[in-house]
Write an enzyme that holds these catalytic residues in place. Structure first.
Site, PDB file in Angstrom:
ATOM      1  N   LYS A 256       0.854  -1.189   0.000  1.00  0.00           N
ATOM      2  CA  LYS A 256       0.000   0.000   0.000  1.00  0.00           C
ATOM      3  C   LYS A 256       0.894   1.245   0.000  1.00  0.00           C
ATOM      4  O   LYS A 256       1.558   1.539   0.986  1.00  0.00           O
ATOM      5  CB  LYS A 256      -0.867   0.027   1.269  1.00  0.00           C
ATOM      6  CG  LYS A 256      -1.884   1.147   1.230  1.00  0.00           C
ATOM      7  CD  LYS A 256      -2.313   1.635   2.589  1.00  0.00           C
ATOM      8  CE  LYS A 256      -1.403   2.637   3.186  1.00  0.00           C
ATOM      9  NZ  LYS A 256      -1.272   3.907   2.452  1.00  0.00           N
TER      10      LYS A 256
ATOM     11  N   GLU B 210      10.606   1.001  10.103  1.00  0.00           N
ATOM     12  CA  GLU B 210      11.652   1.995   9.784  1.00  0.00           C
ATOM     13  C   GLU B 210      11.000   3.360   9.946  1.00  0.00           C
ATOM     14  O   GLU B 210      10.169   3.761   9.132  1.00  0.00           O
ATOM     15  CB  GLU B 210      12.147   1.807   8.339  1.00  0.00           C
ATOM     16  CG  GLU B 210      12.887   0.508   8.103  1.00  0.00           C
ATOM     17  CD  GLU B 210      14.263   0.481   8.754  1.00  0.00           C
ATOM     18  OE1 GLU B 210      14.684   1.480   9.367  1.00  0.00           O
ATOM     19  OE2 GLU B 210      14.935  -0.561   8.659  1.00  0.00           O
TER      20      GLU B 210
ATOM     21  N   CYS C  46      14.766   9.949   5.455  1.00  0.00           N
ATOM     22  CA  CYS C  46      14.778   9.544   6.864  1.00  0.00           C
ATOM     23  C   CYS C  46      16.143   9.747   7.483  1.00  0.00           C
ATOM     24  O   CYS C  46      16.265  10.348   8.544  1.00  0.00           O
ATOM     25  CB  CYS C  46      14.352   8.091   6.985  1.00  0.00           C
ATOM     26  SG  CYS C  46      15.334   6.981   5.967  1.00  0.00           S
TER      27      CYS C  46
ATOM     28  N   GLU D 182      11.978  16.385  14.012  1.00  0.00           N
ATOM     29  CA  GLU D 182      12.380  16.054  12.643  1.00  0.00           C
ATOM     30  C   GLU D 182      11.691  17.024  11.680  1.00  0.00           C
ATOM     31  O   GLU D 182      10.473  17.004  11.560  1.00  0.00           O
ATOM     32  CB  GLU D 182      11.956  14.619  12.314  1.00  0.00           C
ATOM     33  CG  GLU D 182      12.337  14.219  10.912  1.00  0.00           C
ATOM     34  CD  GLU D 182      11.796  12.847  10.492  1.00  0.00           C
ATOM     35  OE1 GLU D 182      10.675  12.481  10.888  1.00  0.00           O
ATOM     36  OE2 GLU D 182      12.505  12.161   9.744  1.00  0.00           O
TER      37      GLU D 182
HETATM   38  P1  NAD Z   1       3.294   8.482   7.578  1.00  0.00           P
HETATM   39  O1  NAD Z   1       3.512   7.718   8.832  1.00  0.00           O
HETATM   40  O2  NAD Z   1       2.337   9.605   7.588  1.00  0.00           O
HETATM   41  O3  NAD Z   1       2.783   7.519   6.419  1.00  0.00           O
HETATM   42  C1  NAD Z   1       3.511   6.379   6.029  1.00  0.00           C
HETATM   43  C2  NAD Z   1       2.556   5.358   5.471  1.00  0.00           C
HETATM   44  O4  NAD Z   1       1.696   4.916   6.513  1.00  0.00           O
HETATM   45  C3  NAD Z   1       1.646   5.869   4.362  1.00  0.00           C
HETATM   46  O5  NAD Z   1       1.496   4.860   3.391  1.00  0.00           O
HETATM   47  C4  NAD Z   1       0.330   6.097   5.092  1.00  0.00           C
HETATM   48  O6  NAD Z   1      -0.804   6.029   4.260  1.00  0.00           O
HETATM   49  C5  NAD Z   1       0.344   4.957   6.070  1.00  0.00           C
HETATM   50  N1  NAD Z   1      -0.534   5.142   7.232  1.00  0.00           N
HETATM   51  C6  NAD Z   1      -1.025   6.297   7.722  1.00  0.00           C
HETATM   52  N2  NAD Z   1      -1.814   6.046   8.790  1.00  0.00           N
HETATM   53  C7  NAD Z   1      -1.794   4.709   8.982  1.00  0.00           C
HETATM   54  C8  NAD Z   1      -2.376   3.839   9.945  1.00  0.00           C
HETATM   55  N3  NAD Z   1      -3.147   4.305  10.906  1.00  0.00           N
HETATM   56  N4  NAD Z   1      -2.098   2.526   9.863  1.00  0.00           N
HETATM   57  C9  NAD Z   1      -1.289   2.044   8.904  1.00  0.00           C
HETATM   58  N5  NAD Z   1      -0.725   2.819   7.949  1.00  0.00           N
HETATM   59  C10 NAD Z   1      -0.971   4.135   7.992  1.00  0.00           C
HETATM   60  O7  NAD Z   1       4.745   8.928   7.101  1.00  0.00           O
HETATM   61  P2  NAD Z   1       5.126   9.822   5.824  1.00  0.00           P
HETATM   62  O8  NAD Z   1       4.782  11.235   6.137  1.00  0.00           O
HETATM   63  O9  NAD Z   1       4.573   9.198   4.590  1.00  0.00           O
HETATM   64  O10 NAD Z   1       6.719   9.623   5.782  1.00  0.00           O
HETATM   65  C11 NAD Z   1       7.593  10.464   6.425  1.00  0.00           C
HETATM   66  C12 NAD Z   1       8.185   9.771   7.634  1.00  0.00           C
HETATM   67  O11 NAD Z   1       8.763   8.530   7.252  1.00  0.00           O
HETATM   68  C13 NAD Z   1       9.321  10.551   8.260  1.00  0.00           C
HETATM   69  O12 NAD Z   1       9.205  10.536   9.651  1.00  0.00           O
HETATM   70  C14 NAD Z   1      10.558   9.777   7.823  1.00  0.00           C
HETATM   71  O13 NAD Z   1      11.679   9.952   8.656  1.00  0.00           O
HETATM   72  C15 NAD Z   1      10.050   8.387   7.827  1.00  0.00           C
HETATM   73  N6  NAD Z   1      10.898   7.519   7.000  1.00  0.00           N
HETATM   74  C16 NAD Z   1      11.701   6.602   7.615  1.00  0.00           C
HETATM   75  C17 NAD Z   1      12.558   5.800   6.868  1.00  0.00           C
HETATM   76  C18 NAD Z   1      13.475   4.791   7.522  1.00  0.00           C
HETATM   77  O14 NAD Z   1      14.058   3.967   6.811  1.00  0.00           O
HETATM   78  N7  NAD Z   1      13.634   4.802   8.825  1.00  0.00           N
HETATM   79  C19 NAD Z   1      12.582   5.944   5.476  1.00  0.00           C
HETATM   80  C20 NAD Z   1      11.743   6.886   4.881  1.00  0.00           C
HETATM   81  C21 NAD Z   1      10.900   7.673   5.656  1.00  0.00           C
END
Ligand code: NAD
Length: 471
Positions: free
Chosen positions: A171, A244, A278, A375
């Site tokens: 997804k 992650e 990230c 962040e």
């Molecule tokens: P987010 O948590 O808003 O969304 C990530 C994903 O989770 C999306 O697909 C979203 O639709 C889904 N999601 C949202 N609510 C959910 C729920 N209740 N249950 C299950 N899934 C749900 O994050 P974002 O804004 O898309 O990404 C940015 C964040 O990701 C930053 O904090 C960044 O540091 C982190 N990130 C971490 C890594 C790593 O390897 N550690 C890599 C890339 C990004």
């Protein structure tokens, strides 16, 4: 007519009743229409993946290896189309450390993952007993991806899962769904039906997926807040988890470092993908002796960087991907300004069209300011002055984040000492934000659970079975 994208379930394109617009963050233009999955689509995808698992779990290592190689080939053959789609919906430039780089990384990762293995082992073979250890696939893996590196992260999730005999329902983020929908459509053609499926929709779909009893493992990349929720959802059926999550990576520059010599590496460590990475460098601690020289060298490099529409081949940094992200970065920079920090470069959004924010360097920043403590996930780097290295290390560690950190300098012993003291899943020396398919990567503290990449990352898609036989 805007291009209409479809979900792939069981190797077939499945039409939806509702579609949403996906718009280009550089100019607001319509990129395409994204299907919105219903609860029925979710059930259909999970049942298809469950049935496919019944067959794929018995595939041989050479079949799985060949499948991953076939995926790598498809990614290579369609890299131009997919890179352009990533740029249009995510904003990063085509060139430089942008979407072509992302696609090259995705194909390279797929090739490397094909070559990996988690061999079974014989633990004891004596006259009285024989003990063997086998790595078995876990089942249906739900992959949930963010919007910053949509295709690379999708490949990081899907390939090790497939290589170890699992099936996948992915997804993508609602902000960047089209590139994943198209990529899965292409990849599914070279895989057995149902082994890889994609659903798109809003965040709620993630909730449904992570709660569903048919899912054996969730691999999630995204924010800490959502990661916690995923963990709660997964608890009901004790799903396996790889999380992650967010990072707020510190970098420490030791006295005696040549600022001009490291400015370019520092810059891209922080500003890759407009800071929406990230493991980007998100706060910089600089010794008093070279503080002004470092700020000057970074500002001078920043002035040479071209920010613009990612489809323009001269562009090095694109817009932020979402309006929310633009607002957040603006808010954090304003907060630091009110607190007495000094804007050295950039500092104010130019105003539409597009979610652009200039490359911003914020000097005289301090721990306790939101721009330092939180962040930012955008192109605004706070630079903090220190005189005692003990203080810099303490400030660097004074956080719940623990993804990566870096230390920069010339004295090898001093670098190793500081690296040893930094609390992070990865500590870099004289570089930042490098990942590789053979090197495990993951966060400590609230930045994650488990690792991706390397043998350890591959093992996370398996469950262990011991057979302990009397002979
Ligand atoms: P987010 O948590 O808003 O969304 C990530 C994903 O989770 C999306 O697909 C979203 O639709 C889904 N999601 C949202 N609510 C959910 C729920 N209740 N249950 C299950 N899934 C749900 O994050 P974002 O804004 O898309 O990404 C940015 C964040 O990701 C930053 O904090 C960044 O540091 C982190 N990130 C971490 C890594 C790593 O390897 N550690 C890599 C890339 C990004």
């Amino acid at each position: 007519m805007p291009a209409k994208y479809e979900m792939t379930i069981g190797g077939r394109q499945i039409p939806a009743t509702n579609y949403r617009e996906t718009r280009n963050p550089a100019d607001g233009s319509l990129v395409g229409l994204c299907p919105v999955a219903t609860a029925d689509h979710l059930e259909q995808a999970l049942e298809t993946a469950r049935q496919a698992f019944g067959r794929w779990r018995h595939s041989t290592h050479s079949q799985r290896k060949a499948a991953c190689e076939a995926v790598a080939k498809v990614l290579g053959e369609h890299s131009r189309e997919l890179a352009a789609l990533v740029t249009c919906e995510q904003g990063k430039p085509l060139k430089g450390l942008g979407s072509e780089f992302e696609l090259a990384g995705a194909a390279g990762w797929a090739t490397y993952t094909a070559s990996m293995d988690v061999p079974d082992r014989t633990l004891e073979a004596t006259a009285s007993k024989r003990v063997t250890l086998t790595h078995l696939p876990v089942g249906v893996v739900a992959s949930i991806t963010p919007w910053n590196w949509p295709l690379l992260i999708a490949v990081w999730h899907m390939l090790p899962a497939l290589r170890t005999g699992n099936t996948v329902v992915i997804k993508p983020s609602p902000h960047t769904p089209l590139s994943t929908l198209r990529m899965v459509e292409l990849i599914a053609e070279v895989l057995p039906p149902g082994v890889l499926n994609v659903l798109s929709g809003d965040d709620h779909l993630g909730d449904l997926l992570t709660q569903h009893p048919a899912v054996a493992k969730v691999v999630f990349t995204g924010s800490i807040e959502t990661g916690r929720r995923v963990m709660r959802n997964a608890a009901s059926t004790l799903k396996r988890l790889t999380l992650e999550l967010g990072g707020n990576d510190p970098g420490i520059i030791l006295p005696g470092t040549d600022p001009a010599g490291i400015a370019e590496s520092l810059f891209w460590g922080a500003f890759i993908n407009s800071g929406q990475t990230c493991a980007a460098l998100k706060r910089l601690y600089v010794h008093d002796d070279m503080y002004e020289a470092t700020c000057g060298a970074l500002a001078s490099y920043a002035r040479s960087v071209i920010v613009g529409n990612g489809m323009d081949s001269a562009t090095q940094l694109g817009p932020l991907t979402t309006e929310r992200q633009l607002q957040r970065v603006s808010e954090l920079v304003e907060d630091a300004k009110r607190d007495g920090a000094r804007v050295i470069a950039g500092g104010t959004a130019p105003g539409g069209p597009g979610y652009f924010f200039p490359v911003t360097l914020v000097g005289d920043a301090e721990n306790g300011q939101r721009l330092v403590d939180e962040e930012q996930f955008g192109p605004a780097l706070p630079i903090i002055r220190y005189t005692r290295i003990e203080d810099a290390v303490r400030w660097a560690n004074e956080t719940d984040y623990g993804l990566a950190a870096s230390v920069w300098g010339t004295d090898r012993n001093r670098l190793a000492e500081v690296a040893e003291q930094l609390e992070a899943g990865t500590v870099y020396i004289n570089k930042h934000a490098e990942v590789a398919p053979n090197i495990p990567f993951g966060g400590i503290k609230s930045s994650g659970l488990g690792v991706e990449f390397g043998v350890e990352g591959l093992q996370a898609y398996t469950t262990l079975k011991v057979v302990n036989a009397a002979t």
